[in-house]
Design a protein around this motif. Structure first.
Motif, PDB file in Angstrom:
ATOM      1  N   ARG A  59       0.593  -1.313   0.119  1.00  0.00           N
ATOM      2  CA  ARG A  59      -0.136   0.092   0.242  1.00  0.00           C
ATOM      3  C   ARG A  59       1.197   0.997  -0.429  1.00  0.00           C
ATOM      4  O   ARG A  59       1.847   1.747   0.494  1.00  0.00           O
ATOM      5  N   ARG A  64      -6.992   2.635   0.452  1.00  0.00           N
ATOM      6  CA  ARG A  64      -8.403   1.827  -0.129  1.00  0.00           C
ATOM      7  C   ARG A  64      -7.880   0.888  -1.743  1.00  0.00           C
ATOM      8  O   ARG A  64      -8.221   0.115  -1.886  1.00  0.00           O
ATOM      9  N   ARG A 376      -8.037   6.404   4.935  1.00  0.00           N
ATOM     10  CA  ARG A 376      -8.140   6.064   3.471  1.00  0.00           C
ATOM     11  C   ARG A 376      -9.368   7.520   2.981  1.00  0.00           C
ATOM     12  O   ARG A 376      -9.915   8.425   3.217  1.00  0.00           O
ATOM     13  N   ASP A 447     -12.281   3.469   8.326  1.00  0.00           N
ATOM     14  CA  ASP A 447     -13.190   2.110   7.934  1.00  0.00           C
ATOM     15  C   ASP A 447     -13.578   1.998   6.248  1.00  0.00           C
ATOM     16  O   ASP A 447     -14.236   2.427   6.023  1.00  0.00           O
ATOM     17  N   GLU A 448     -13.611   0.317   5.390  1.00  0.00           N
ATOM     18  CA  GLU A 448     -14.000   0.216   4.546  1.00  0.00           C
ATOM     19  C   GLU A 448     -15.052  -0.143   4.494  1.00  0.00           C
ATOM     20  O   GLU A 448     -15.497   0.540   3.797  1.00  0.00           O
ATOM     21  N   ASP A 451     -16.646   3.045   2.783  1.00  0.00           N
ATOM     22  CA  ASP A 451     -16.107   3.377   1.029  1.00  0.00           C
ATOM     23  C   ASP A 451     -17.886   3.525   0.826  1.00  0.00           C
ATOM     24  O   ASP A 451     -17.186   5.194  -0.107  1.00  0.00           O
TER      25      ASP A 451
END
Length: 538
Positions: A59, A64, A376, A447-448, A451
């Motif tokens: 990453r 993301r 993110r 937190d994903e 998204d």
């Protein structure tokens, strides 16, 4: 804000307030030394799935995105880059390069990328006597660049305010920051670039291209004055020298300010209705319309207006200026008076302080969009030739006061223009020269699971602001496209761009055909590409 710079997009950051590289030069157009004055510290290192280092190196800054390349090749010299690119081409593996890792999109994490080239160990900064210019390798962070140039020679470049961004992508996309209204874009000081390219027969080699009029490779230099990273090859070194500068090294780049005067004014959302909000935004824009000609005294002031979502509680007006400039304090006072005039909004917080310039430009975390827990994000952007239209301001207010945004979401208006406007749009690859501001739309989260909601919010926001032009900032009286160092793949997606104007026009305007010709010459096999890459002529 590969590396794409991240200039002052954090609410928390805004409120928180020497050695030689190469002693000998070489002829333009010929490969230079591998890297630095001696052998590389290590490398190359080849890391494959299963290696305990693999997951940690996947990453970049935006969590993301994470690809699954066959290998991560960590390199520390130009020769190692040449070999790595040659190996990838020979094996038919798609290659991408990462320096600081601050790309807003998934250009280095695309699933099609099979070789991820990590050039972060290539971080030397120093004076090259043979080139009579300062050499900067792509893995050097802006903080390293500022510190080394200041310590050794008392000079600087007008780069971004986030010290963790890598020079690799920041320079290639143009580069700007707190000194750009005074000194122009970073690439206005770019003398030469070393790039590993791939010939039509698959041969990888290093080429040095300069801005000298008789350099047969000058078009490759020009493409790196705002054409964006990852388009033409792998940059392994930049050389910086202000046009027309002569003499000892301390005169070859702008003198660094010694101290920064920074003022922060927080204005409350409570009690600030749409009319007052509109007055503030219009005032900020009109000040820049009136004070953004090259060389005007007010071009020394760098203004930012962070329009946070209502849930944050306030919006923030920031001014930064060389504290030793005559009349600096009065200029800041006048600026704040103009922006707040007629709004009827009393500040809830003010702070004005003077600090060493280097400290402000190298503080860890300065300018970052979120901290380690909120990695993110989605960023969108647009250039402004004047204050936003009333309908656009109403759209901004509507989305900053709805129930779906969050305190780490908002819009940032950034002062631009000044000396940037002194350069004709064709002299460098940066086509947007007649502009006075940049608008940055951002949302960050941790937190994903969030998204979809966060992406929906910012996409609707952006589309509404540019509803009259198909959801994107089509060049016109007010807007002037976008900045490639704030890449946004939505601009190439017909679901979000219904204007009929392609993404490459929004980013490069009339300079795009020339970039295409450079692409055809220097990357004839299409080795270097991504979701917004320059395409060869049809």
């Amino acid at each position: 804000m590969g590396d794409v710079e991240r200039n002052q997009v954090s609410r928390r950051a805004l409120l928180a307030g020497a050695g030689a590289v190469a002693g000998a030069g070489w002829a333009a157009g010929t490969p230079g030394p591998a890297a630095g004055a001696g052998p590389p510290a290590f490398g190359p290192v080849r890391i494959r799935p299963g290696d305990p280092r693999y997951e940690s190196l996947l990453r970049g800054n935006n969590f993301r995105f994470a690809g699954r390349p066959d290998e991560i090749r960590v390199v520390a010299s130009t020769d190692q880059v040449v070999r790595a690119v040659a190996d990838a081409v020979r094996a038919g593996r798609r290659v991408a390069v990462r320096s600081g890792g601050h790309c807003f999109e998934n250009f280095t994490a695309d699933p099609a990328v099979r070789t991820l080239l990590d050039v972060s160990p290539m971080d030397a900064v120093g004076y090259d006597a043979g080139m009579r210019a300062f050499a900067v390798q792509p893995g050097a962070t802006l903080g390293q660049v500022y510190r080394t140039l200041f310590q050794g020679w008392g000079v600087t470049i007008p780069g971004g305010g986030c010290p963790g961004v890598g020079a690799g992508g920041h320079f290639a996309g143009g580069g700007y920051g707190p000194l750009s209204r005074r000194y122009g874009s970073v690439v206005d000081h770019l003398y030469a670039v070393e790039v590993v390219v791939v010939d039509r027969d698959g041969t990888a080699r290093a080429v040095v291209a300069t801005r000298e009029p008789d350099d047969p490779h000058r078009d490759l230099w020009w493409a790196h004055t705002g054409g964006g990273g990852g388009n033409f090859g792998v940059v392994t070194r930049y050389w910086l020298r202000t046009p027309g500068a002569t003499g000892d090294p301390s005169r070859l780049l702008p003198a660094s300010p010694q101290r920064m005067l920074e003022s922060v004014v927080a204005l409350p959302w409570e009690g600030t209705g749409e009319p007052a909000f509109g007055t503030l935004v219009r005032n900020f824009g009109r000040w820049h319309e009136q004070h953004s000609a090259p060389g005007v005294p007010a071009a020394d002031l760098y203004g930012l207006f962070l329009l946070s979502h209502r849930s944050a509680g306030y919006v923030t007006l920031v001014a930064q200026i060389d504290a030793d400039r005559p009349g600096a304090d009065g200029l800041v006072t006048d600026f704040e008076s103009v922006v707040t005039a007629g709004a009827g909004v009393a500040p809830i917080f003010t702070a004005r302080r003077t600090m060493p310039w280097l400290h402000r430009m190298t503080w860890p975390g300065t300018g970052e969009s979120g901290d380690a827990a909120t990695r993110r994000y989605k960023i969108k952007a647009g250039y402004l030739r004047r204050s936003p239209a009333d309908r656009q301001i109403a759209a901004v207010h509507r989305h900053l006061t709805n129930d779906t945004g969050g305190p780490d979401s908002g819009m940032l208006l950034i002062g631009y223009g000044g000396q940037v406007r002194a350069v004709p749009p064709g002299d460098t690859a940066i086509a947007q020269r007649d502009v006075v501001m940049k608008a940055v739309y951002q949302t960050t989260w941790a937190d994903e699971a969030d998204d979809a909601a966060r992406l929906s919010w910012i996409r609707a926001f952006y589309r509404d602001v540019y509803a009259d032009t198909g959801g994107v900032p089509v060049p016109g009286d007010v807007d002037d496209g976008s900045y490639i160092n704030y890449p946004d793949a939505d601009l190439a997606d017909p679901r979000w761009n219904t204007s009929g104007v392609p993404a490459h026009t929004l980013y490069y305007k009339d300079n795009y055909p020339r970039l295409q010709r450079v692409k055809a010459r220097w990357d004839p096999r299409g080795v270097f590409r991504h979701a917004l890459s320059v395409e060869p002529p049809a």
